[in-house]
Design a protein around this motif. Structure first.
Motif, PDB file in Angstrom:
ATOM      1  N   MET A   1       0.823  -1.194   0.000  1.00 18.76           N
ATOM      2  CA  MET A   1       0.000   0.000   0.000  1.00 18.76           C
ATOM      3  C   MET A   1       0.862   1.252   0.000  1.00 18.76           C
ATOM      4  O   MET A   1       0.511   2.259  -0.578  1.00 18.76           O
ATOM      5  N   GLY A   2       2.028   1.224   0.624  1.00 16.61           N
ATOM      6  CA  GLY A   2       2.884   2.388   0.712  1.00 16.61           C
ATOM      7  C   GLY A   2       3.404   2.866  -0.624  1.00 16.61           C
ATOM      8  O   GLY A   2       3.727   4.045  -0.764  1.00 16.61           O
ATOM      9  N   LEU A   3       3.483   1.975  -1.610  1.00 15.65           N
ATOM     10  CA  LEU A   3       4.003   2.359  -2.919  1.00 15.65           C
ATOM     11  C   LEU A   3       3.062   3.326  -3.629  1.00 15.65           C
ATOM     12  O   LEU A   3       3.502   4.229  -4.326  1.00 15.65           O
ATOM     13  N   PHE A   4       1.764   3.151  -3.449  1.00 16.20           N
ATOM     14  CA  PHE A   4       0.784   3.943  -4.181  1.00 16.20           C
ATOM     15  C   PHE A   4       0.055   4.970  -3.308  1.00 16.20           C
ATOM     16  O   PHE A   4      -0.700   5.794  -3.821  1.00 16.20           O
ATOM     17  N   THR A   5       0.237   4.910  -1.986  1.00 17.42           N
ATOM     18  CA  THR A   5      -0.415   5.866  -1.100  1.00 17.42           C
ATOM     19  C   THR A   5       0.616   6.543  -0.214  1.00 17.42           C
ATOM     20  O   THR A   5       1.714   6.041  -0.002  1.00 17.42           O
ATOM     21  N   ASN A   6       0.236   7.687   0.291  1.00 18.03           N
ATOM     22  CA  ASN A   6       1.133   8.486   1.129  1.00 18.03           C
ATOM     23  C   ASN A   6       0.461   8.734   2.467  1.00 18.03           C
ATOM     24  O   ASN A   6      -0.478   9.533   2.571  1.00 18.03           O
ATOM     25  N   SER A   7       0.930   8.062   3.529  1.00 18.64           N
ATOM     26  CA  SER A   7       0.336   8.208   4.858  1.00 18.64           C
ATOM     27  C   SER A   7       0.760   9.503   5.533  1.00 18.64           C
ATOM     28  O   SER A   7       0.172   9.913   6.538  1.00 18.64           O
ATOM     29  N   LYS A   8       1.782  10.161   4.973  1.00 19.35           N
ATOM     30  CA  LYS A   8       2.220  11.431   5.553  1.00 19.35           C
ATOM     31  C   LYS A   8       1.363  12.596   5.070  1.00 19.35           C
ATOM     32  O   LYS A   8       1.258  13.618   5.746  1.00 19.35           O
ATOM     33  N   LYS A   9       0.789  12.434   3.883  1.00 19.52           N
ATOM     34  CA  LYS A   9      -0.137  13.437   3.370  1.00 19.52           C
ATOM     35  C   LYS A   9      -1.542  12.856   3.415  1.00 19.52           C
ATOM     36  O   LYS A   9      -1.962  12.138   2.506  1.00 19.52           O
ATOM     37  N   THR A  10      -2.228  13.133   4.493  1.00 21.62           N
ATOM     38  CA  THR A  10      -3.556  12.549   4.685  1.00 21.62           C
ATOM     39  C   THR A  10      -4.646  13.458   4.132  1.00 21.62           C
ATOM     40  O   THR A  10      -4.456  14.665   3.956  1.00 21.62           O
ATOM     41  N   CYS A  11      -5.786  12.871   3.874  1.00 22.39           N
ATOM     42  CA  CYS A  11      -6.929  13.590   3.312  1.00 22.39           C
ATOM     43  C   CYS A  11      -7.460  14.601   4.335  1.00 22.39           C
ATOM     44  O   CYS A  11      -7.697  14.234   5.497  1.00 22.39           O
ATOM     45  N   PRO A  12      -7.650  15.839   3.964  1.00 20.56           N
ATOM     46  CA  PRO A  12      -8.161  16.840   4.903  1.00 20.56           C
ATOM     47  C   PRO A  12      -9.614  16.618   5.300  1.00 20.56           C
ATOM     48  O   PRO A  12     -10.100  17.246   6.237  1.00 20.56           O
ATOM     49  N   ILE A  13     -10.285  15.699   4.626  1.00 22.07           N
ATOM     50  CA  ILE A  13     -11.692  15.426   4.940  1.00 22.07           C
ATOM     51  C   ILE A  13     -11.823  14.270   5.919  1.00 22.07           C
ATOM     52  O   ILE A  13     -12.526  14.362   6.924  1.00 22.07           O
ATOM     53  N   CYS A  14     -11.111  13.165   5.646  1.00 20.60           N
ATOM     54  CA  CYS A  14     -11.288  11.957   6.474  1.00 20.60           C
ATOM     55  C   CYS A  14      -9.990  11.437   7.068  1.00 20.60           C
ATOM     56  O   CYS A  14      -9.995  10.407   7.744  1.00 20.60           O
ATOM     57  N   ILE A  26      -7.588  19.927  -3.327  1.00 20.24           N
ATOM     58  CA  ILE A  26      -8.404  21.037  -2.851  1.00 20.24           C
ATOM     59  C   ILE A  26      -7.479  22.004  -2.125  1.00 20.24           C
ATOM     60  O   ILE A  26      -6.843  21.627  -1.133  1.00 20.24           O
ATOM     61  N   GLU A  27      -7.379  23.213  -2.612  1.00 19.07           N
ATOM     62  CA  GLU A  27      -6.468  24.210  -2.040  1.00 19.07           C
ATOM     63  C   GLU A  27      -5.044  23.658  -1.902  1.00 19.07           C
ATOM     64  O   GLU A  27      -4.369  23.877  -0.896  1.00 19.07           O
ATOM     65  N   GLY A  28      -4.614  22.909  -2.913  1.00 17.49           N
ATOM     66  CA  GLY A  28      -3.261  22.368  -2.911  1.00 17.49           C
ATOM     67  C   GLY A  28      -3.081  21.128  -2.067  1.00 17.49           C
ATOM     68  O   GLY A  28      -1.968  20.584  -2.004  1.00 17.49           O
ATOM     69  N   MET A  29      -4.136  20.645  -1.422  1.00 22.84           N
ATOM     70  CA  MET A  29      -4.059  19.446  -0.581  1.00 22.84           C
ATOM     71  C   MET A  29      -4.724  18.270  -1.285  1.00 22.84           C
ATOM     72  O   MET A  29      -5.859  18.400  -1.763  1.00 22.84           O
ATOM     73  N   PRO A  30      -4.031  17.127  -1.362  1.00 22.96           N
ATOM     74  CA  PRO A  30      -4.634  15.964  -2.014  1.00 22.96           C
ATOM     75  C   PRO A  30      -5.743  15.369  -1.156  1.00 22.96           C
ATOM     76  O   PRO A  30      -5.698  15.437   0.074  1.00 22.96           O
ATOM     77  N   ILE A  31      -6.732  14.789  -1.817  1.00 22.35           N
ATOM     78  CA  ILE A  31      -7.786  14.068  -1.103  1.00 22.35           C
ATOM     79  C   ILE A  31      -7.690  12.589  -1.455  1.00 22.35           C
ATOM     80  O   ILE A  31      -7.121  12.207  -2.479  1.00 22.35           O
ATOM     81  N   CYS A  32      -8.214  11.749  -0.581  1.00 28.51           N
ATOM     82  CA  CYS A  32      -8.090  10.294  -0.748  1.00 28.51           C
ATOM     83  C   CYS A  32      -8.986   9.796  -1.883  1.00 28.51           C
ATOM     84  O   CYS A  32      -9.864  10.513  -2.370  1.00 28.51           O
ATOM     85  N   LYS A  33      -8.784   8.534  -2.271  1.00 23.24           N
ATOM     86  CA  LYS A  33      -9.558   7.942  -3.355  1.00 23.24           C
ATOM     87  C   LYS A  33     -11.040   7.859  -3.011  1.00 23.24           C
ATOM     88  O   LYS A  33     -11.903   8.050  -3.871  1.00 23.24           O
ATOM     89  N   GLU A  34     -11.353   7.553  -1.744  1.00 25.47           N
ATOM     90  CA  GLU A  34     -12.748   7.407  -1.349  1.00 25.47           C
ATOM     91  C   GLU A  34     -13.481   8.746  -1.466  1.00 25.47           C
ATOM     92  O   GLU A  34     -14.621   8.798  -1.954  1.00 25.47           O
ATOM     93  N   CYS A  35     -12.847   9.824  -1.043  1.00 25.19           N
ATOM     94  CA  CYS A  35     -13.482  11.137  -1.192  1.00 25.19           C
ATOM     95  C   CYS A  35     -13.550  11.542  -2.661  1.00 25.19           C
ATOM     96  O   CYS A  35     -14.539  12.145  -3.096  1.00 25.19           O
ATOM     97  N   SER A  36     -12.510  11.212  -3.439  1.00 21.62           N
ATOM     98  CA  SER A  36     -12.525  11.516  -4.875  1.00 21.62           C
ATOM     99  C   SER A  36     -13.659  10.790  -5.584  1.00 21.62           C
ATOM    100  O   SER A  36     -14.271  11.314  -6.519  1.00 21.62           O
ATOM    101  N   ARG A  37     -13.953   9.577  -5.133  1.00 22.18           N
ATOM    102  CA  ARG A  37     -15.007   8.767  -5.749  1.00 22.18           C
ATOM    103  C   ARG A  37     -16.380   9.411  -5.582  1.00 22.18           C
ATOM    104  O   ARG A  37     -17.298   9.143  -6.353  1.00 22.18           O
ATOM    105  N   LYS A  38     -16.502  10.266  -4.589  1.00 19.73           N
ATOM    106  CA  LYS A  38     -17.782  10.905  -4.307  1.00 19.73           C
ATOM    107  C   LYS A  38     -17.954  12.224  -5.051  1.00 19.73           C
ATOM    108  O   LYS A  38     -19.002  12.863  -4.939  1.00 19.73           O
ATOM    109  N   VAL A  39     -16.950  12.614  -5.802  1.00 27.67           N
ATOM    110  CA  VAL A  39     -17.032  13.884  -6.525  1.00 27.67           C
ATOM    111  C   VAL A  39     -17.882  13.713  -7.781  1.00 27.67           C
ATOM    112  O   VAL A  39     -17.524  12.964  -8.690  1.00 27.67           O
ATOM    113  N   ASP A  40     -19.013  14.388  -7.818  1.00 27.64           N
ATOM    114  CA  ASP A  40     -19.893  14.404  -8.995  1.00 27.64           C
ATOM    115  C   ASP A  40     -20.295  15.856  -9.224  1.00 27.64           C
ATOM    116  O   ASP A  40     -21.352  16.306  -8.791  1.00 27.64           O
ATOM    117  N   LEU A  41     -19.413  16.581  -9.885  1.00 30.37           N
ATOM    118  CA  LEU A  41     -19.574  18.017 -10.082  1.00 30.37           C
ATOM    119  C   LEU A  41     -19.366  18.383 -11.550  1.00 30.37           C
ATOM    120  O   LEU A  41     -18.693  17.649 -12.277  1.00 30.37           O
TER     121      LEU A  41
END
Length: 287
Positions: A1-14, A26-41
């Motif tokens: 999991m560490g190869l594809f995810t970054n535990s030091k940069k956590t999602c500001p939402i969850c 969002i404002e220069g901060m990455p969001i996690c895949k689960e929050c990205s999956r909910k984006v319908d804009l």
């Protein structure tokens, strides 16, 4: 999991780990895949959001789950599957703009108006509490091409006996009577204000073009679009009237057999002609 995810940069939402590659920001901060999956804009809206805006959206999305849980598709703009589409739940008065279970579900109160067009020409549209059905000249135009289609068929027989380069010189281009159908919605919603879906128009077969086959496919498309228009109209104004070329007809959500019977009663009463009844029957049956 560490190869594809970054535990030091956590999602500001969850506070979950975020992707190392192709993350949404969002404002220069990455969001996690689960929050990205909910984006319908709508396209481009996410990039303009502040973190506070996005948190409000996530609250809205989570509240929308009550609609996503009950949504059951009954009609869709394009048969099969497509990323951008229009899906209707006529039982519950709901609709979706994408063929994804994670996409937002809209209520009938969000639908302001709609237009369904052949290229740039309206064929169905909501006007107040009326569904207007406009006469189309496409069938007459197709029939006018019969002589040209016969000429093409004869030329193709000749071309089979010719070399490839000479054949190209003698190819006859058949005009495209109708490029696309379009469905346009005006939406009253916190995040979506409109939708435009496209459905390709019928096409002649290159090897063996046929007026009858083209018209059959055209009537099938018109029948499906009429069902969508009637369903959208019911969402805007339950019990709305339907006007076809100036004649008022009732819009109904019942089964096809019952709908055909009602139009036959109108024909028997002299309200509509035999030709109009036959046209409505083809629309209802999608033939």
């Amino acid at each position: 999991m560490g190869l594809f995810t970054n535990s030091k940069k956590t999602c500001p939402i969850c506070n979950s780990p975020t992707p190392r590659f192709f993350a949404a920001f969002i404002e220069g901060m990455p969001i996690c895949k689960e929050c990205s999956r909910k984006v319908d804009l709508p396209d481009g809206m996410l990039s303009t959001m502040t973190l506070a805006d996005f948190r409000l959206y996530m609250d809205f999305y989570n509240e929308n789950k009550r609609l996503r849980d009950v949504f059951t598709e009954r009609l869709r703009l394009v048969p099969g599957y497509a990323a951008d589409n229009l899906l209707l739940d006529t039982d519950n008065g709901l609709f979706r703009l994408k063929d994804e279970e994670t996409s937002l579900v809209f209520e009938s109160s969000n639908l302001v108006s709609f237009h369904i067009l052949e290229d740039n020409t309206p064929i169905f549209e909501s006007v107040g509490d009326v569904l207007k059905c406009h006469k189309t000249d496409i069938p007459e135009h197709i029939r006018s091409l019969s002589a040209l289609i016969t000429q093409i068929a004869m030329q193709q027989q000749i071309n089979e006996q010719m070399e490839q380069e000479k054949q190209k010189e003698r190819d006859i281009e058949l005009p495209i009577p109708l490029k696309s159908f379009y469905v346009e919605l005006a939406i009253d919603h916190p995040y979506w204000k409109g939708f435009r879906g496209e459905l390709n128009g019928p096409r002649f077969k290159r090897d063996n073009p046929s007026v009858d086959e083209y018209l059959q496919e055209y009537r099938r498309s018109i029948g499906n679009l009429h069902k969508i228009a009637a369903s959208l109209m019911q969402m805007i104004h339950p019990g709305a009237r339907e006007v076809y070329d100036g004649r008022a007809l009732s819009v109904s959500e019942t089964d096809p057999v019952g709908e055909i019977k009602r139009y036959k009663d109108l024909m028997d009463a002299g309200v509509i002609t035999t030709e109009e009844f036959a046209a409505k029957k083809r629309q209802i049956l999608g033939i």
